[in-house]
Design an enzyme around this catalytic site. Structure first.
Site: not given
Ligand SMILES: *Cc1c(COP(=O)(O)O)cnc(C)c1O
Length: 392
Positions: A56, A109, A188, A213
């Site tokens: 973990r 997001y 982000d 992504k």
């Molecule tokens: C998809 C996304 C997230 C969240 O990520 P997950 O892997 O789906 O938990 C956060 N920020 C942005 C800009 C995203 O496109």
């Protein structure tokens, strides 16, 4: 794990994605890191700080990916991989003390906004939404908040371009102002990836990724990551990951590193395709508005051109109405009607179908995640579907 004698600092990002995160160059050693499926590790002496002990806290399969992403983002420390982007977001938000204030883009997001709203409802902190592209307004709101919040209890959350409005902020200016009032800054960087922009260069404290992504890039894993240059912050984030248990499976991280090898190629192709499609869409009679920072007419164009190494692979278009937008999504044959973004395949979605999407995002907005297919095939499919919405 890897050869420390390689001058990684001098390597370009498209080399780093290939060269980093590999086992040492020893005779007969594999060139790729193995997947380690073990929940526990031999303890032949009393454990010391930094020992693996239990999976973990640490897994050898995470190391090469964390090293590669840390180097790509220009950090002096390895990244931290999480079980999802939102798992990483939860860890980042845990840095805000109880009673603090989080400033987020109103068009951020939807999952991050929902998570922050949930924490606000629980009394963890106050959530303050801003138009992140309006630098003057964000600066004055930061000052006003700092005047009534305790020093060190503020967090500025950056997303630029925003999802799905594609508004472009001025992160370096905002970060400087946020630091001046003692705020911590999280960016982000999911939409840009380090190929397009590196927020740590703006002075940002923590970079967040939904690895799901572009970084992993094949729509086959859900993963997240955080990157920081600050050893104390990294320690706190690592502790949150270990104690709250939002950890990644070794196979998923192995797939993400495999995907990362082609990140520069994929981003390059997606951006090329997106630029071509955005220009063609801007001249299409069925499209009311195109949002893409690469278009010279886009409000974010100058800022994006000054900051970014490219304009990304996401385009948002606005149609005449909701019915037309839904008809477009239903009519495409090559584009996949699905949420998410950043995969090799092109995806199309009317964002307000998602209940959590902010109400200020237009109902008739359709987001396109542009993949790596042949651009003329992508265009032919879109054009045919768009014409169909006119004919009916
Ligand atoms: C998809 C996304 C997230 C969240 O990520 P997950 O892997 O789906 O938990 C956060 N920020 C942005 C800009 C995203 O496109």
């Amino acid at each position: 794990m890897t050869e420390q004698n390689l001058p990684y600092g001098d390597l370009a990002p498209d080399t780093l994605v290939v060269a980093t995160g590999r086992p040492p160059r020893e005779h007969d050693a594999p060139v790729n890191a193995p997947i380690v499926l073990s929940s526990t590790f031999h303890e032949t002496r009393t454990p010391e700080a930094g020992d693996r002990i239990y999976a973990r806290g640490s897994n050898p399969t995470w190391d090469p990916f964390e090293e590669a992403l840390g180097l790509l983002e220009g950090a002096g420390l390895p990244a931290l991989v999480f079980g999802s982007g939102l798992g990483a977001a939860a860890a980042a938000l845990s840095l805000v003390p109880t009673g603090g204030v989080v400033v987020m883009p109103r068009h951020g997001y939807a999952g991050s906004l929902s998570l922050a709203a949930d924490l606000e409802a629980q009394g963890r902190f106050e959530l303050h939404l801003v138009d992140i592209a309006d630098t003057e307004s964000v600066l004055s709101q930061l000052e006003a908040l700092a005047a009534r919040a305790d020093a060190g209890s503020l967090m500025l959350w950056l997303e630029s371009p925003t999802n799905p409005m594609l508004e472009v902020a001025e992160p370096a200016t905002l970060t400087k102002a946020a630091h001046a009032v003692g705020a911590l800054v999280v960016a982000d960087n999911t939409f840009n990836t380090p190929i397009v922009h590196r927020p740590l260069d703006d002075g940002v404290d923590v970079v967040l990724h939904s690895v799901t992504k572009w970084l992993a890039g094949h729509s086959d894993v859900v993963l997240g990551a955080l990157v920081t240059n600050d050893p104390k912050l990294r320690e706190r984030l690592l502790s949150h990951r270990t104690l709250h248990g939002a950890i990644a499976g070794p196979f998923e991280v192995w797939l993400a590193l495999r995907g990362l090898r082609t990140l520069a190629l994929r981003m390059g192709r997606s951006q090329e395709n997106a630029a071509t499609l955005a220009h063609r869409l801007a001249g299409h009679p069925a499209v009311r508005r195109v949002r893409y920072p690469g278009l010279p007419t886009d409000p974010g164009h100058e800022r994006a051109a000054a900051q970014f190494n490219g304009f990304g692979g996401i385009i948002s278009i606005e149609l005449d109405d909701v019915a037309t937008a839904d008809a477009l999504v239903a009519a495409v044959r090559l584009w996949l009607p699905a949420t998410s973004l950043g995969g090799v395949e092109s995806l199309i979605e009317r964002r307000r179908r998602q209940p959590a999407e902010p109400a200020t995002v237009p109902e008739e907005l359709v987001r396109l995640s542009v993949g790596i297919e042949n651009v003329d095939d992508l265009w032919a499919d879109l054009d045919r579907a768009l014409r169909g919405t006119r004919a009916s």
